[in-house]
Design a protein around this motif. Structure first.
Motif, PDB file in Angstrom:
ATOM      1  N   GLY B 201     -26.008 -22.288  63.635  1.00  0.00           N
ATOM      2  CA  GLY B 201     -27.261 -21.637  63.268  1.00  0.00           C
ATOM      3  C   GLY B 201     -27.299 -20.123  63.373  1.00  0.00           C
ATOM      4  N   ALA B 202     -26.193 -19.480  63.777  1.00  0.00           N
ATOM      5  CA  ALA B 202     -26.229 -18.022  63.932  1.00  0.00           C
ATOM      6  C   ALA B 202     -26.359 -17.325  62.581  1.00  0.00           C
ATOM      7  N   GLN B 203     -27.301 -16.372  62.508  1.00  0.00           N
ATOM      8  CA  GLN B 203     -27.501 -15.617  61.265  1.00  0.00           C
ATOM      9  C   GLN B 203     -27.054 -14.169  61.403  1.00  0.00           C
ATOM     10  N   PHE B 204     -27.054 -13.671  62.643  1.00  0.00           N
ATOM     11  CA  PHE B 204     -26.469 -12.347  62.877  1.00  0.00           C
ATOM     12  C   PHE B 204     -25.668 -12.388  64.172  1.00  0.00           C
ATOM     13  N   ILE B 205     -24.707 -11.467  64.233  1.00  0.00           N
ATOM     14  CA  ILE B 205     -23.786 -11.438  65.374  1.00  0.00           C
ATOM     15  C   ILE B 205     -23.766 -10.030  65.946  1.00  0.00           C
ATOM     16  N   GLN B 206     -23.877  -9.935  67.258  1.00  0.00           N
ATOM     17  CA  GLN B 206     -23.639  -8.658  67.922  1.00  0.00           C
ATOM     18  C   GLN B 206     -22.412  -8.847  68.791  1.00  0.00           C
ATOM     19  N   SER B 207     -21.531  -7.848  68.785  1.00  0.00           N
ATOM     20  CA  SER B 207     -20.312  -8.024  69.577  1.00  0.00           C
ATOM     21  C   SER B 207     -20.378  -7.186  70.839  1.00  0.00           C
ATOM     22  N   ASN B 208     -19.449  -7.457  71.719  1.00  0.00           N
ATOM     23  CA  ASN B 208     -19.297  -6.648  72.904  1.00  0.00           C
ATOM     24  C   ASN B 208     -18.737  -5.275  72.500  1.00  0.00           C
ATOM     25  N   TYR B 209     -18.628  -4.356  73.457  1.00  0.00           N
ATOM     26  CA  TYR B 209     -18.082  -3.023  73.177  1.00  0.00           C
ATOM     27  C   TYR B 209     -16.805  -3.126  72.350  1.00  0.00           C
ATOM     28  N   ILE B 234     -22.844  -9.024  60.625  1.00  0.00           N
ATOM     29  CA  ILE B 234     -22.103  -8.681  61.843  1.00  0.00           C
ATOM     30  C   ILE B 234     -22.393  -7.240  62.264  1.00  0.00           C
ATOM     31  N   LEU B 235     -22.824  -7.095  63.529  1.00  0.00           N
ATOM     32  CA  LEU B 235     -23.102  -5.777  64.095  1.00  0.00           C
ATOM     33  C   LEU B 235     -22.203  -5.559  65.313  1.00  0.00           C
ATOM     34  N   PRO B 236     -21.068  -4.870  65.119  1.00  0.00           N
ATOM     35  CA  PRO B 236     -20.202  -4.648  66.277  1.00  0.00           C
ATOM     36  C   PRO B 236     -20.886  -3.750  67.305  1.00  0.00           C
ATOM     37  N   GLY B 237     -20.525  -3.951  68.563  1.00  0.00           N
ATOM     38  CA  GLY B 237     -21.127  -3.175  69.645  1.00  0.00           C
ATOM     39  C   GLY B 237     -20.328  -1.926  69.952  1.00  0.00           C
ATOM     40  N   VAL B 238     -21.042  -0.842  70.223  1.00  0.00           N
ATOM     41  CA  VAL B 238     -20.379   0.399  70.646  1.00  0.00           C
ATOM     42  C   VAL B 238     -21.201   1.010  71.779  1.00  0.00           C
ATOM     43  N   GLY B 239     -20.631   1.990  72.433  1.00  0.00           N
ATOM     44  CA  GLY B 239     -21.395   2.682  73.473  1.00  0.00           C
ATOM     45  C   GLY B 239     -20.599   3.844  74.013  1.00  0.00           C
ATOM     46  N   PRO B 240     -21.327   4.899  74.443  1.00  0.00           N
ATOM     47  CA  PRO B 240     -20.634   6.057  75.010  1.00  0.00           C
ATOM     48  C   PRO B 240     -20.238   5.795  76.462  1.00  0.00           C
ATOM     49  N   MET B 241     -19.039   6.175  76.817  1.00  0.00           N
ATOM     50  CA  MET B 241     -18.611   6.073  78.217  1.00  0.00           C
ATOM     51  C   MET B 241     -18.841   7.433  78.867  1.00  0.00           C
ATOM     52  N   ALA B 242     -19.479   7.432  80.027  1.00  0.00           N
ATOM     53  CA  ALA B 242     -19.854   8.704  80.668  1.00  0.00           C
ATOM     54  C   ALA B 242     -18.633   9.479  81.167  1.00  0.00           C
ATOM     55  N   SER B 243     -17.600   8.755  81.562  1.00  0.00           N
ATOM     56  CA  SER B 243     -16.384   9.426  82.043  1.00  0.00           C
ATOM     57  C   SER B 243     -15.237   8.425  82.023  1.00  0.00           C
TER      58      SER B 243
END
Lengths: 156, 335
Positions: B201-209, B234-243
């Motif tokens: 039943g999944a219609q959209f996907i978010q991924s981990n970093y 499909i929406l891949p996951g991203v994110g800024p790493m502080a250090s």
């Protein structure tokens, strides 16, 4: 036992063949089982099942065995009880997120499934676990299901 | 983009033909726009203003906010509670549902409650193990898994039935999401698991970093071979790493996150590590948006939420579009 259950996964093809023969034999015995009474048989058969499958697969007696769908790796040994594949937490070395020293149950399942004849059964979506069946015999349930299906062939 | 049928904030948009929900996220995705979602970390507080302050930093840059459900197995304000506050003023939360803390009775109740409040998007997760969080002595529930959870909610929506078979008089109209982690082994099973999630039943996907782009491309190629890309957003996951230190800590302590050495050394070698982490995030968004089958991006900027607007702006992926937020249309009209 961890070592035995990992051995069983490595021999998933053998267990698949064995189970197919075993299931056919049990189905043949259906009239006799019916005569004795499935309800009366459930406890002793479940005890036997626990002994064999406990030794070989670390079976948790969920009562709705999916070993043939999970490469002979019992998915109830997954700390999250996942019935449909590995979570996203599998470590880079292939070990479990929750128990770092244990190989991910689904890493084994995937490996086991690939040496089985019915290697695509791992792709089927499994229903939620019915917790009311905990401790009952999955073998007897399977026999009744097979017999029932033989009597009511699925419509085309 | 302003819809012609804009409702009063807090009220629902009509459900368009072929759509499952009244939500903006589904509309944006189905219209072919590049969607942006972000993670809204819940406060350790009972003050509603704290939720609104956290939500406002994303105004004009995201199409949906994930209201996390005890992420990392840490206790915070509940996902349902956050969604109640957010929907009240018209925000479009993505209600995360984890199988770790609730059984099927509680979860199905929350699905109805959430949908009644106007939650149009639900993300079905298994959840991190309790050992990962601040209450390792808690009892893990895991009555359902993410797959059976998806199937359960889909049946509630499409068949109008609880798992028990009992009927629901007004089914929850929700757009169903799931997570995917292409960066954890067994890698060759991951596309098949995505197929299972779509079947459930999944219609959209978010991924981990996503830091390992070659690995992600490989995953997408296998998914395309299985014919999955037309069936799911499909929406891949991203994110800024502080250090570099933070990245290293996350890699070693947060389950399921794979950060290649090259990323850590790049951030570590920069003069301003925080800025470099954000630069890398912008580059990743641009690179990922070019990959076939990528419909949007999911930004997880834990403790750097205020940087998300700038990151999205610099990436250019919204292409001049301003996602809805409370007061947007008045502001746009005034300009």
């Amino acid at each position: 036992m961890y070592k035995v259950r990992r051995w069983a996964v490595r021999h998933s093809h053998f267990f698949e063949t064995f189970y197919n023969v075993f299931e056919k034999a049990l189905v043949k015995l259906h009239p006799l089982l019916l005569k004795i009474g499935y309800a009366r048989l459930d406890k002793p058969v479940a005890k036997l099942e626990q002994l064999c499958k406990g030794l070989l697969f670390d079976c948790k007696m969920c009562g709705q065995c999916a070993l043939s769908d999970t490469g002979m790796s019992c998915s109830m040994n997954c700390p999250k009880n996942l019935r449909n594949g590995p979570c996203g937490g599998v470590r880079q070395n292939g070990n479990c997120e929750v128990k770092p020293l244990m190989r991910c149950v689904w890493m084994d399942a995937w490996q086991g499934s690939q040496t089985m004849a019915a290697s695509d059964r791992i792709f089927a979506v499994q229903l939620p676990v019915n917790h009311a069946l905990q401790g009952s015999s999955a073998w007897l349930r399977k026999v009744r299901d097979v017999v029932q299906q033989q009597h009511e062939p699925t419509p085309k | 983009m302003i819809f012609h049928d804009e409702p009063i904030p807090g009220e629902m948009l009509p459900v368009l033909a072929g759509h499952s929900s009244a939500g903006r996220l589904e509309r944006v995705l189905r219209a072919g726009h590049f969607a942006v979602t972000s993670e809204l970390s819940p406060p350790d507080s009972a003050d509603p203003q704290e939720v609104y302050v956290r939500a406002r930093v994303f105004d004009g840059f995201v199409d949906g906010m994930n209201a996390t459900d005890g992420s990392g197995a840490n206790c915070h304000m509940s996902s349902v509670g956050m969604c109640a506050l957010l929907t009240r003023i018209g925000y479009a939360p993505i209600m995360q549902i984890s199988c770790r803390d609730k059984n099927r009775i509680a979860i199905q109740g929350d699905v109805l409650g959430g949908a009644a409040m106007g939650v149009s998007n639900m993300l079905c997760l298994t959840g991190d193990g309790v050992q990962a969080g601040d209450h390792p002595e808690a009892k893990p529930v895991f009555d359902l898994d993410c797959m059976s959870l998806l199937e359960t909610i889909r049946n509630m929506r499409d068949k109008g039935e609880f798992l028990s078979g009992r009927s629901i008089s007004s089914p929850p109209k929700v757009f169903l999401g799931a997570a995917s982690n292409p960066f954890a082994p067994p890698y060759d099973f991951r596309p098949h698991r995505l197929a299972k999630k779509i079947a459930a039943g999944a219609q959209f996907i978010q991924s981990n970093y996503c830091f390992d782009v070659p690995r992600f491309k490989e995953f997408m190629a296998r998914s395309r071979d299985l014919g999955l890309l037309e069936k799911v957003f499909i929406l891949p996951g991203v994110g800024p790493m502080a250090s570099a230190k933070t990245a290293n800590w996350i890699r070693n302590n947060v389950p399921g996150i794979h950060i290649p050495d090259s990323v850590i050394s790049r951030i570590g070698g920069a003069k301003d590590q925080k800025r470099e982490g954000q630069n890398l995030c912008v580059e990743l968004i641009q690179e990922l948006s070019e990959i076939e089958g990528v419909s949007g991006i999911h930004v997880m900027a834990y403790r750097q939420e205020e940087a998300v607007a700038d990151i999205i702006k610099r990436s250019g992926v919204l292409q001049g579009r301003t996602p809805w937020y409370p007061g947007r249309d008045l502001k746009l009209a005034g300009e």
